[in-house]
Design an enzyme around this catalytic site. Structure first.
Site, short mmCIF file in Angstrom:
data_model
loop_
_atom_site.label_atom_id
_atom_site.label_comp_id
_atom_site.label_asym_id
_atom_site.label_seq_id
_atom_site.Cartn_x
_atom_site.Cartn_y
_atom_site.Cartn_z
N LYS A 36 -10.38 0.74 -1.20
CA LYS A 36 -10.28 0.48 0.24
C LYS A 36 -11.50 1.05 0.97
CE LYS A 36 -7.11 1.23 4.16
NZ LYS A 36 -5.84 1.90 4.56
N GLU B 99 0.85 -1.18 0.00
CA GLU B 99 0.00 0.00 0.00
C GLU B 99 0.89 1.24 0.00
OE1 GLU B 99 -3.68 1.83 2.68
OE2 GLU B 99 -2.09 0.69 3.67
N CYS C 200 -4.74 -3.23 4.16
CA CYS C 200 -4.31 -2.74 5.46
C CYS C 200 -5.41 -2.80 6.54
CB CYS C 200 -3.76 -1.32 5.32
SG CYS C 200 -2.62 -0.84 6.65
#
Length: 497
Positions: free
Chosen positions: A179, A80, A212
């Protein structure tokens, strides 16, 4: 001969060829990248400057991709923020963004770069995949225009998304994921209106992808595994390590084990921000991993994985996480319970004062049981058994149930729960269990020096986490990290930014 009979040999041949292409195992790669960061600025830089910085990072990533392909890897995951870093405002991120189309458009940017307007980053990533015959996973920024007909449209008339992209071995865009669970400080990006469960099929299994902070929540992470039945999760991350439970290698390997899937975790590398720790994790443990706080180098990892881990003979049996703990009487409590803070959460602790024995500590509905035997009880090291049953509210809100055996930084009990990286006490035996109200438990064992213990512990069908060998390395912590998703607070309307 009838036409259908004439076709039969061709059909059989095609099926045989497909079966030959479908592999039982595959070689996976992840690259931990020391990102070249832009200079912090409130104002946007010229697009040429933004592309120059991204190309410098992609130069490094391309070297790793070529090396992975030369070693036979089928897929590589990069981190990321790996192409432009993270020092941005909403305005200053804009020159780094590209319009990323839905993969349904069937597009190979390497051979048709201008089909959707300027896309130099997607073109280069696509060519890296195509020229090296390897799947490439990267994290970039997507921009999507909107107008007043959309009540959620930001004032500047566009959405920005933290986005993962996947290009197959021909360079075709096969996955795009926005995300959903943005971390604090990601104000340059918008939340997608709905969580996206993004999957794609390969000859070596079904893949899902998320980013993440997503790993701590039900959507999309758990949905991909439980409902979409993916075999392997691709996980670009920029993970800041937090001891004792949330170092990257520790939690990501535990998640793979708890969920019964492969996880390919590629972290950024920045020791000043406690960012390190990448790995290739199977449900049975880490196949390879790296944790390096000593240098600022990137690191390539390659390992073999089962393409379909659920079908593997080594796959773990279904676990009833509270079965053992509910069946036993509480072990004697020594009456010396005290409160300690871990990552802002108030744990109930009891000190392990003897070289071995049984101990119980409870908080609310959670009782944690431990049987243990130290190789030697040292005077200069203190271990505690701890329990936490409650809503975590620091840097995000999520409900936890945790049982843990852990080392305190000093013999002063007020330090228990604070980070510690080294230990000398070895355990000949430990067996940890808890009366969990959730079935989402992630088992962690962390050794001195922040090292994993693949193959050195096991989870029994009745929910006990125990060691396999009487000779262990010195132990930092042994933890059953539970997430009770149903008790999370309702998510607000995240899309309105």
């Amino acid at each position: 001969m009838l036409p259908s009979q004439a076709l039969l040999p061709a059909v059989v041949f095609a099926l045989t060829a497909l079966q030959a292409l479908a592999s039982d195992t595959f070689l996976a790669a992840v690259y931990e990248h020391a990102v070249i960061l832009p200079h912090p600025t409130q104002e946007p830089v010229p697009a040429s400057d933004a592309l120059a910085l991204m190309n410098r990072n992609m130069d490094v990533l391309e070297g790793a991709i070529k090396e992975a392909a030369q070693q036979g890897a089928h897929i590589i995951v990069t981190p990321e923020d790996g192409i432009y870093g993270w020092r941005f405002t909403r305005e200053s991120i804009y020159p780094y963004l590209e319009d990323i189309p839905d993969p349904a458009v069937d597009w190979i940017p390497c051979t048709d770069p201008s089909r959707f307007g300027p896309a130099p980053v997607q073109e280069r990533l696509s060519c890296m995949a195509r020229n090296n015959s390897i799947y490439v996973v990267a994290n970039i920024g997507d921009k999507k225009p909107c107008d007043s007909s959309d009540p959620s449209c930001p004032r500047d008339g566009r959405y920005h998304y933290n986005t993962d992209v996947v290009f197959d071995a021909q360079g075709k865009l096969v996955a795009r994921y926005h995300k959903y669970n943005l971390f604090l400080g990601e104000s340059q990006f918008n939340y997608p209106k709905e969580p996206e469960a993004v999957t794609f099929e390969t000859p070596f299994g079904k893949f899902g992808i998320f980013t993440c902070f997503d790993i701590l929540f039900y959507e999309p992470a758990v949905v991909l595994v439980n409902k979409m039945q993916v075999d392997t999760v691709l996980f670009p991350t920029a993970w800041m390590n937090v001891l004792p439970f949330l170092t990257a290698i520790e939690f990501h390997s535990a998640w793979a084990m708890g969920m019964g899937v492969n996880v390919l975790a590629a972290n950024t590398h920045n020791t000043s921000m406690e960012m390190t720790g990448s790995g290739i994790y199977a449900p049975t443990g880490a196949r390879t991993y790296s944790y390096n706080m000593k240098t600022e180098d990137g690191h390539l990892l390659i390992a073999e994985l089962d393409a379909h881990p659920r079908l593997s003979p080594a796959s773990l049996p279904a676990v009833s996480w509270n079965s053992y703990a509910l069946s036993v009487e509480r072990f004697s409590q020594n009456g010396h319970e005290f409160t300690g803070i871990i990552f802002e959460d108030p744990f109930t602790f009891t000190e392990l004062t003897k070289p071995g024995g049984n101990s119980t500590v409870c908080q609310k509905d959670l009782c944690c049981h431990l049987s243990y035997k130290m190789a030697e009880k040292r005077d200069d090291e203190v271990y505690v058994l701890g329990a936490f049953d409650g809503l975590h509210v620091f840097e995000g809100q999520y409900y936890l149930q945790i049982c843990t055996l852990l080392k305190c930084p000093s013999t002063n009990l007020s330090t228990c729960g604070q980070p510690v990286e080294t230990a000398q006490t070895k355990f000949e035996m430990f067996s940890l269990s808890g009366t969990f109200g959730t079935s989402y438990i992630f088992p962690e064992v962390l050794y001195s020096g922040v090292q994993l213990a693949p193959g050195e512990f096991e989870v029994l069908a009745d929910g006990r986490l125990r060691n396999r060998h009487t000779k262990s390395k010195p132990v930092l912590s042994v933890t059953l990290f539970g997430r009770w998703y149903e008790k999370d607070p309702p998510s607000t309307d995240q899309a309105s930014a």
